[in-house]
Design an enzyme around this catalytic site. Structure first.
Site, PDB file in Angstrom:
ATOM      1  N   CYS A  54       0.800  -1.228   0.000  1.00  0.00           N
ATOM      2  CA  CYS A  54       0.000   0.000   0.000  1.00  0.00           C
ATOM      3  C   CYS A  54       0.833   1.279   0.000  1.00  0.00           C
ATOM      4  O   CYS A  54       0.402   2.309  -0.527  1.00  0.00           O
ATOM      5  CB  CYS A  54      -0.932   0.044   1.217  1.00  0.00           C
ATOM      6  SG  CYS A  54      -1.610  -1.558   1.687  1.00  0.00           S
ATOM      7  N   CYS A  57       1.553   3.768  -3.070  1.00  0.00           N
ATOM      8  CA  CYS A  57       0.535   4.711  -3.548  1.00  0.00           C
ATOM      9  C   CYS A  57       0.067   5.673  -2.451  1.00  0.00           C
ATOM     10  O   CYS A  57      -0.212   6.838  -2.729  1.00  0.00           O
ATOM     11  CB  CYS A  57      -0.682   3.953  -4.077  1.00  0.00           C
ATOM     12  SG  CYS A  57      -0.323   3.087  -5.607  1.00  0.00           S
ATOM     13  N   HIS A  58      -0.065   5.169  -1.212  1.00  0.00           N
ATOM     14  CA  HIS A  58      -0.667   6.013  -0.161  1.00  0.00           C
ATOM     15  C   HIS A  58       0.362   6.697   0.724  1.00  0.00           C
ATOM     16  O   HIS A  58      -0.006   7.547   1.539  1.00  0.00           O
ATOM     17  CB  HIS A  58      -1.608   5.164   0.713  1.00  0.00           C
ATOM     18  CG  HIS A  58      -2.781   4.612  -0.041  1.00  0.00           C
ATOM     19  ND1 HIS A  58      -3.903   5.353  -0.317  1.00  0.00           N
ATOM     20  CD2 HIS A  58      -2.987   3.392  -0.607  1.00  0.00           C
ATOM     21  CE1 HIS A  58      -4.757   4.609  -1.007  1.00  0.00           C
ATOM     22  NE2 HIS A  58      -4.224   3.412  -1.204  1.00  0.00           N
ATOM     23  N   MET A  97      -7.460   1.590  -8.060  1.00  0.00           N
ATOM     24  CA  MET A  97      -6.774   0.761  -7.061  1.00  0.00           C
ATOM     25  C   MET A  97      -7.150  -0.700  -7.304  1.00  0.00           C
ATOM     26  O   MET A  97      -8.328  -1.024  -7.413  1.00  0.00           O
ATOM     27  CB  MET A  97      -7.205   1.182  -5.650  1.00  0.00           C
ATOM     28  CG  MET A  97      -6.734   0.212  -4.580  1.00  0.00           C
ATOM     29  SD  MET A  97      -7.065   0.790  -2.917  1.00  0.00           S
ATOM     30  CE  MET A  97      -7.252  -0.763  -2.045  1.00  0.00           C
ATOM     31  N   HIS A 340       4.812  11.122 -10.770  1.00  0.00           N
ATOM     32  CA  HIS A 340       5.065   9.695 -10.727  1.00  0.00           C
ATOM     33  C   HIS A 340       6.124   9.320 -11.767  1.00  0.00           C
ATOM     34  O   HIS A 340       7.297   9.503 -11.542  1.00  0.00           O
ATOM     35  CB  HIS A 340       3.741   8.942 -10.911  1.00  0.00           C
ATOM     36  CG  HIS A 340       3.832   7.504 -10.557  1.00  0.00           C
ATOM     37  ND1 HIS A 340       3.962   7.068  -9.272  1.00  0.00           N
ATOM     38  CD2 HIS A 340       3.838   6.395 -11.321  1.00  0.00           C
ATOM     39  CE1 HIS A 340       4.052   5.744  -9.247  1.00  0.00           C
ATOM     40  NE2 HIS A 340       3.982   5.309 -10.492  1.00  0.00           N
ATOM     41  N   HIS A 382      -0.470   7.040 -16.653  1.00  0.00           N
ATOM     42  CA  HIS A 382       0.639   6.222 -16.119  1.00  0.00           C
ATOM     43  C   HIS A 382       1.466   5.769 -17.309  1.00  0.00           C
ATOM     44  O   HIS A 382       1.241   4.692 -17.869  1.00  0.00           O
ATOM     45  CB  HIS A 382       0.076   5.024 -15.338  1.00  0.00           C
ATOM     46  CG  HIS A 382       1.136   4.244 -14.623  1.00  0.00           C
ATOM     47  ND1 HIS A 382       2.000   3.403 -15.271  1.00  0.00           N
ATOM     48  CD2 HIS A 382       1.478   4.199 -13.307  1.00  0.00           C
ATOM     49  CE1 HIS A 382       2.832   2.858 -14.380  1.00  0.00           C
ATOM     50  NE2 HIS A 382       2.527   3.335 -13.186  1.00  0.00           N
TER      51      HIS A 382
HETATM   52 FE1  DHE Z   1       6.408   0.983 -10.569  1.00  0.00          FE
HETATM   53  C1  DHE Z   1       8.411   2.575 -12.888  1.00  0.00           C
HETATM   54  C2  DHE Z   1       6.634   3.674  -8.537  1.00  0.00           C
HETATM   55  C3  DHE Z   1       3.905  -0.297  -8.654  1.00  0.00           C
HETATM   56  C4  DHE Z   1       6.498  -1.871 -12.389  1.00  0.00           C
HETATM   57  N1  DHE Z   1       7.287   2.810 -10.734  1.00  0.00           N
HETATM   58  C5  DHE Z   1       8.075   3.264 -11.752  1.00  0.00           C
HETATM   59  C6  DHE Z   1       8.554   4.581 -11.419  1.00  0.00           C
HETATM   60  C7  DHE Z   1       8.055   4.879 -10.182  1.00  0.00           C
HETATM   61  C8  DHE Z   1       7.263   3.777  -9.744  1.00  0.00           C
HETATM   62  C9  DHE Z   1       8.283   6.148  -9.403  1.00  0.00           C
HETATM   63  C10 DHE Z   1       9.469   5.421 -12.281  1.00  0.00           C
HETATM   64  C11 DHE Z   1      10.898   5.048 -12.003  1.00  0.00           C
HETATM   65  C12 DHE Z   1      11.891   5.798 -12.860  1.00  0.00           C
HETATM   66  O1  DHE Z   1      11.644   5.943 -14.053  1.00  0.00           O
HETATM   67  O2  DHE Z   1      12.920   6.218 -12.339  1.00  0.00           O
HETATM   68  N2  DHE Z   1       5.427   1.581  -8.883  1.00  0.00           N
HETATM   69  C13 DHE Z   1       5.688   2.716  -8.204  1.00  0.00           C
HETATM   70  C14 DHE Z   1       4.825   2.811  -7.059  1.00  0.00           C
HETATM   71  O3  DHE Z   1       4.874   3.688  -6.145  1.00  0.00           O
HETATM   72  C15 DHE Z   1       3.783   1.770  -7.193  1.00  0.00           C
HETATM   73  C16 DHE Z   1       2.529   2.443  -7.730  1.00  0.00           C
HETATM   74  C17 DHE Z   1       3.341   1.078  -5.932  1.00  0.00           C
HETATM   75  C18 DHE Z   1       4.413   0.382  -5.137  1.00  0.00           C
HETATM   76  O4  DHE Z   1       4.158   0.013  -4.001  1.00  0.00           O
HETATM   77  O5  DHE Z   1       5.520   0.186  -5.620  1.00  0.00           O
HETATM   78  C19 DHE Z   1       4.405   0.913  -8.291  1.00  0.00           C
HETATM   79  N3  DHE Z   1       5.393  -0.794 -10.516  1.00  0.00           N
HETATM   80  C20 DHE Z   1       4.408  -1.099  -9.664  1.00  0.00           C
HETATM   81  C21 DHE Z   1       3.877  -2.418  -9.916  1.00  0.00           C
HETATM   82  O6  DHE Z   1       2.957  -2.989  -9.272  1.00  0.00           O
HETATM   83  C22 DHE Z   1       4.598  -2.963 -11.093  1.00  0.00           C
HETATM   84  C23 DHE Z   1       3.636  -3.168 -12.267  1.00  0.00           C
HETATM   85  C24 DHE Z   1       5.270  -4.298 -10.821  1.00  0.00           C
HETATM   86  C25 DHE Z   1       6.061  -4.275  -9.550  1.00  0.00           C
HETATM   87  O7  DHE Z   1       7.210  -3.910  -9.596  1.00  0.00           O
HETATM   88  O8  DHE Z   1       5.509  -4.585  -8.512  1.00  0.00           O
HETATM   89  C26 DHE Z   1       5.583  -1.825 -11.371  1.00  0.00           C
HETATM   90  N4  DHE Z   1       7.287   0.456 -12.334  1.00  0.00           N
HETATM   91  C27 DHE Z   1       7.238  -0.796 -12.866  1.00  0.00           C
HETATM   92  C28 DHE Z   1       8.076  -0.831 -14.059  1.00  0.00           C
HETATM   93  C29 DHE Z   1       8.617   0.452 -14.214  1.00  0.00           C
HETATM   94  C30 DHE Z   1       8.106   1.232 -13.107  1.00  0.00           C
HETATM   95  C31 DHE Z   1       8.279  -2.035 -14.952  1.00  0.00           C
HETATM   96  C32 DHE Z   1       9.576   0.939 -15.316  1.00  0.00           C
HETATM   97  C33 DHE Z   1       8.851   1.223 -16.579  1.00  0.00           C
HETATM   98  C34 DHE Z   1       9.778   1.554 -17.730  1.00  0.00           C
HETATM   99  O9  DHE Z   1       9.510   1.073 -18.845  1.00  0.00           O
HETATM  100  O10 DHE Z   1      10.747   2.291 -17.563  1.00  0.00           O
END
Ligand code: DHE
Length: 546
Positions: A54, A57-58, A97, A340, A382
């Site tokens: 959680c 996001c929160h 969510m 984000h 996103h």
């Molecule tokens: Fe991510 C990128 C944050 C959930 C897969 N994710 C990012 C970035 C951020 C972020 C800030 C950009 C990074 C950068 O470019 O420097 N992600 C978060 C969260 O805060 C969130 C919503 C909730 C959490 O608790 O983490 C979250 N993210 C996820 C997922 O559930 C995903 C689908 C799978 C996982 O990792 O659990 C996921 N996030 C990704 C991926 C990228 C990403 C694959 C990079 C994308 C790209 O092509 O560059």
């Protein structure tokens, strides 16, 4: 007379002597549900669950970002009782969510615990000073002990690094043969990988703030250095600039921390911690102090020695000049709150970042560090890094999918050549539903692909679609990739002819499609392939091609 009975009788005698209003207040308090409590053990478990599922996001302090504020005070004010909270956690919300019961992410007992946890004040997480970070630093293979040239004959610039989220590992695959070359231990719930500027190294970041550096020249690519720079992190990147202001190729790395809210600047060859920069700051609009001003996306400049850094809760985009880390220069552009993810336009001059709770993309000109536009694209954009292509009617465009809406929006991103379309939505491509996380294309590709990862419908969350760049209006084709898991994230091979997508569950798969025909080329499976999520190609990563 038994003691408890005596006490009750004494209490009743005292009560009878009190004024009526006070008697009523006592009666109401007695009828109210007991204040929620958790044993120390359950509290620790609930805190862990909240952190894993959680906090992203929160917020760790629960003050909200991509998701709303859910402090105990807000929960009380909104009259959310334990049951209501359980329903939210179980089923998710229409705003994007996801529900946590369906995919086995949380058991009913876990959901009960987290619902109670939300009714209690959030605990303050610990800090992580530089000395503590330094104590975690491990130089596994010093630079002079590393290979002087690749120890294999594979095309390492076409390697893929695949995040195995729940396993806390990264798999390295050969993009030509699709063979597994190595599986490397990384951080907890590893999140993303980024390529160094030379492409030789992958840097990964775990949600526990542990960074791992992997050398792709080794016969079996493995860890050469690691360090834990915070308790909670999501982003990492490297210094990519090489030009008149110096050669910074593979010289520095930077980690963006969620908690403590800070940047950690590291040596790019060894991950030795060099410097911390706090991002605790004031909101751009109301100038309120935000203790939890977290670092979201970081993007490395190619034309300048800079990192572009999203300060999520404060609504600032920093352009940080790393050419002299003893005297850092930062331009803080006021943009919009709850920043984000995002990426470069095709020319790599403009950064386009999602302020997803404000339904906007914001644009910063990296030459000046100033915001030049805001674009209302739809409910909760996103983009991942986004996708850039040349639209037949509107010229160069960039696109994002949406969490809360069934569309990919594309806007003009060439203010010099196509001024009239710049920073205006010029196309809305209909998707199968909300819950879209990623969109991808490649300069050599025919198609633009998008997913629906967080859609509640099983069929939709497992389907991807693509439109032709040359005719985005009438060419949408969709494929159900699997009959299990959620389907997420795309990456092309270095030639831009094949696109990989992940089936995210315990029996994960990577499915490779021919971009031109949209035909399946290969389904990669294996015991090692647990919970694949993001997957990253070396060449596309080092050059920021998307
Ligand atoms: Fe991510 C990128 C944050 C959930 C897969 N994710 C990012 C970035 C951020 C972020 C800030 C950009 C990074 C950068 O470019 O420097 N992600 C978060 C969260 O805060 C969130 C919503 C909730 C959490 O608790 O983490 C979250 N993210 C996820 C997922 O559930 C995903 C689908 C799978 C996982 O990792 O659990 C996921 N996030 C990704 C991926 C990228 C990403 C694959 C990079 C994308 C790209 O092509 O560059």
């Amino acid at each position: 007379m038994r003691k408890s009975y005596r006490n009750t009788l004494a209490a009743l005698t005292v009560m009878a002597a009190l004024p009526l209003a006070i008697q009523n207040a006592y009666a109401q308090a007695a009828a109210a549900p007991a204040a929620p409590t958790l044993s120390a053990e359950d509290f620790a478990k609930a805190k862990r669950l909240y952190f894993d599922r959680c906090a992203g996001c929160h917020g760790t302090l629960r003050k909200g970002a991509t998701g709303p504020n859910i402090t105990d005070e807000t929960v009380k004010k909104k009259s959310y009782d334990h049951n209501v909270l359980k329903v939210f956690i179980t089923n998710g919300t229409p705003g994007g969510m996801p529900g946590f019961a369906g995919g086995g992410e949380m058991s009913e007992a876990d959901i009960n615990l987290v619902a109670t946890y939300l009714m209690l004040p959030p605990p303050a997480p610990p800090e992580m000073p530089l000395e503590e970070i330094k104590a975690t630093w491990k130089l596994v293979v010093p630079e002079d002990k590393r290979p002087k040239k690749p120890e294999h004959s594979r095309d390492w610039k076409n390697f893929f690094g695949v995040v195995l989220r729940d396993a806390g590992k990264v798999a390295i695959l050969d993009g030509d043969t699709k063979e597994l070359i190595s599986v490397v231990e990384t951080g907890f719930a590893v999140h993303i990988l980024r390529s160094s500027a030379s492409g030789r190294y992958f840097y990964s970041i775990g949600r526990d703030g542990k960074a791992t550096m992997i050398d792709l020249w080794m016969a079996k690519p493995g860890v050469v250095a690691e360090v834990k720079t915070c308790h909670d992190a999501r982003s990492i990147d490297s210094s990519k600039y090489h030009g008149p202001k110096g050669n910074f190729v593979d010289k520095l790395a930077v980690i963006g921390c969620y908690w403590p809210p800070q940047l950690a600047i590291l040596d790019g060859q060894t991950l030795e911690p060099k410097k911390l920069v706090s991002t605790r700051s004031y909101t751009y609009d109301t100038n309120e102090f935000v203790n939890e001003a977290r670092v979201a996306a970081i993007i490395a400049g190619h034309k300048d020695p800079t990192w572009i850094i999203n300060i999520k809760e404060a609504g600032y985009i920093w352009t940080l000049d790393y050419s002299d880390i003893k005297n850092l220069k930062v331009t803080m552009a006021e943009t919009e709150r709850f920043l984000h993810d995002g990426g470069w336009d095709a020319s790599k001059r403009y950064v386009q970042m999602a302020a997803n709770m404000r339904n906007k993309m914001v644009v910063v000109d990296s030459e000046t560090g100033k915001q030049i536009a805001q674009i209302e694209t739809g409910q909760k954009p996103h983009p991942g890094r986004g996708a850039n292509w040349v639209d037949p009617k509107f010229g160069p465009v960039t696109a994002t999918p949406h969490l809360g809406e069934a569309k990919v929006a594309a806007w003009g991103s060439d203010p010099k050549g196509h001024k009239a379309n710049a920073w205006k939505v010029v196309r809305n491509i209909e998707t199968l539903g909300g819950g879209g996380l990623f969109v991808k294309t490649h300069p050599n590709a025919k198609h633009v692909w998008f997913d629906h990862t967080l859609n509640p419908d099983d069929k939709i969350k497992r389907s991807v679609c693509a439109v032709e760049k040359a005719n985005p209006e009438n060419t949408r084709k969709c494929i159900q990739v699997a009959d299990h898991g959620r389907v997420t994230h795309f990456e092309y091979n270095k030639q831009g002819t094949e696109i990989w997508v992940a089936v995210w569950d315990q029996v994960g798969e990577l499915v490779v499609y021919d971009d031109k025909t949209m035909k399946e080329i290969k389904r990669i499976k294996g015991d090692w392939l647990r919970t694949p999520t993001g997957h990253f190609n070396v060449t596309n990563g080092m050059t920021d091609t998307y």
